[in-house]
Design an enzyme around this catalytic site. Structure first.
Site, short mmCIF file in Angstrom:
data_model
loop_
_atom_site.label_atom_id
_atom_site.label_comp_id
_atom_site.label_asym_id
_atom_site.label_seq_id
_atom_site.Cartn_x
_atom_site.Cartn_y
_atom_site.Cartn_z
N TYR A 1 3.65 3.21 9.78
CA TYR A 1 2.68 4.65 9.40
C TYR A 1 3.05 5.73 10.33
CZ TYR A 1 0.08 2.25 5.91
OH TYR A 1 -0.31 1.56 4.92
N LYS B 1 5.09 -11.43 12.83
CA LYS B 1 6.01 -11.73 11.98
C LYS B 1 7.09 -12.05 13.40
CE LYS B 1 9.07 -12.66 8.66
NZ LYS B 1 8.84 -13.93 7.66
N ASP C 1 3.76 -13.76 6.35
CA ASP C 1 4.00 -14.37 5.04
C ASP C 1 3.09 -15.84 4.73
OD1 ASP C 1 5.65 -15.54 6.96
OD2 ASP C 1 7.37 -15.94 5.75
N ASP D 1 -2.65 -3.49 5.93
CA ASP D 1 -2.79 -2.89 4.72
C ASP D 1 -2.59 -3.77 3.49
OD1 ASP D 1 -3.03 -0.50 3.01
OD2 ASP D 1 -0.59 -0.59 2.69
N ASP E 1 -5.49 -5.86 0.87
CA ASP E 1 -5.87 -5.71 -0.67
C ASP E 1 -5.54 -7.01 -1.37
OD1 ASP E 1 -5.44 -2.75 -0.65
OD2 ASP E 1 -4.36 -2.95 -2.28
C1 IPM Z 1 -5.65 2.06 2.95
C2 IPM Z 1 -4.94 2.84 2.07
C3 IPM Z 1 -4.14 3.76 2.61
C4 IPM Z 1 -3.39 3.14 3.89
C5 IPM Z 1 -3.57 4.87 2.27
C6 IPM Z 1 -4.15 5.74 1.21
C7 IPM Z 1 -2.74 5.89 3.10
O1 IPM Z 1 -3.85 2.03 1.28
O2 IPM Z 1 -6.51 2.37 3.37
O3 IPM Z 1 -5.60 0.83 2.88
O4 IPM Z 1 -2.20 2.90 3.40
O5 IPM Z 1 -3.69 2.74 4.85
MG MG Z 2 -4.43 -0.07 1.44
#
Ligand code: IPM
Ligand code: MG
Length: 363
Positions: free
Chosen positions: A141, A191, A223, A247, A251
């Protein structure tokens, strides 16, 4: 006690869910006699439209003066042009970097009454309860170089994954400390079979494991971890990993909880220690959901649970944090659901109604 909370609602459903977070904090203030003073600022697309930048310097300064920041979400199709000079996401990244928020805590707890809402089979997902510690101010990032350029053979682009010993050490310590306060098991995700940054990570983790000898630490490749999360989510308790892996994995983990609308997060500037305050920013892990915006339908629970984390980590108000979490559970138990966690026989409610129900339980 008096506390200053900076609220950055952002874009899309961010504004709607942030309002419910405030509502619930006000209910806590009333019940436990704290005064929360809320200041508001623009971030993301909303800030681009008015101030020409995703995070104005004044806004960052106000955050620094506050006790904690409550954040909604940023982004939307209006600002999505890949050629744009400024992007809404720059706002949250600038906040993380500017406030030194290196430690992102993302708990995933499946409420028993939502077991059938998860797309994963009930027998596998039941009882899942773990927390991710995601490094938040390093890696791909922020690493340099980061650019896109034209060559005689077409475009090229580069992102850089870079980590220093100091950055790895402090985030791993957050993982070890949290593991200590939970089931004393830590999975360090990397990794290391491919990446040099991961090999450094693994080396430091192995050294720290000697210092935290009461915690059982295990290395796991990212993975393999992504597979294990679906195959046997109850295996996990505390996981620690670098920015991009965190990240993606969080999710994935949100699907175990039934909906992203259930997942809160805390981004901290220091290693959290019991009873101590550490400055932080609190946000739901979901985005601005432009398709759902303006319809009073988004699930505010992720934001409300983020407000609970704010009480716990930045204000050291443990019993108040617990009161919010208990109220959320009670309202779910009563059968109220927003659209994303709706199932047969339940009562479907709006964003505002869900906030009201939770605030009322507290009062
Ligand atoms: C998160 C989001 C952010 C990230 C984006 C909005 C920049 O996906 O907080 O997980 O990638 O960190
Ligand atoms: Mg995210």
């Amino acid at each position: 006690m008096k506390f200053n909370i900076m609220v950055l609602p952002g874009d899309g459903v961010g504004t709607e869910v942030a309002a419910e977070g405030i509502k619930v904090l006000q209910a806590i203030g009333k019940k436990y006699r704290h005064s929360f003073v809320f200041a508001r600022g623009l971030v993301g697309g909303a800030a681009i439209d008015v101030q020409g930048t995703a995070l104005a310097a004044e806004t960052l300064a106000l955050c620094k003066k506050s006790d904690a920041v409550l954040f909604g979400a940023v982004g939307g199709p209006k600002w999505d042009d890949p050629k744009a000079k400024v992007r809404p996401e720059d706002g949250i990244l600038a906040l993380r970097k500017g406030l030194g928020l290196f430690a992102n805590l993302r708990p995933m707890k499946l409420y028993p009454m939502l077991v059938n809402t998860s797309p994963i089979k009930a027998d596998i997902v039941r009882g899942s309860d773990f927390i991710f510690v995601r490094e938040l101010t390093g890696g791909l990032y922020f690493g340099r170089p980061k650019k896109r350029w034209q060559t005689t053979r077409g475009w090229r682009a580069v992102d850089t994954m870079a980590y220093s010993e100091k950055e790895i050490d402090r985030i791993l310590r957050v993982g070890f400390e949290l593991a200590r306060s939970r089931r004393k098991r830590l999975v360090s995700v990397d990794k290391a079979n491919v990446l040099e940054t991961s090999r450094l990570w693994r080396q430091i983790a192995t050294e720290l494991a000697k210092e935290y000898s009461d915690v059982t630490m295990e290395h796991m490749l990212v993975d393999s971890c992504s597979m294990r999360l679906i195959q046997q989510p109850t295996y996990f308790d505390v996981m620690v990993t670098e920015n991009t892996f965190g990240d993606i994995l969080t999710d994935e983990a949100s699907m175990l909880a039934g909906s992203m609308g259930m997942m809160p997060s805390a981004s901290l500037a220091a290693i959290p220690r019991e009873g101590e305050k550490s400055f932080g920013l609190y946000e739901p892990i979901h985005g601005s959901a432009p398709k759902r915006a303006g319809q009073n339908m988004a699930n505010p629970i992720a934001t409300i649970l983020s407000a609970a984390m704010l009480l716990r980590y930045s204000l050291a108000l443990r019993k108040e944090a617990q009161a919010v979490e208990t109220a959320v559970e009670a309202v779910l138990q009563d059968g109220y659901r927003t659209y994303d966690i709706m199932s047969e026989g339940m009562n479907k409610v709006s964003t505002g109604e869900m906030g009201d129900l939770i605030a009322r339980k507290i009062g």
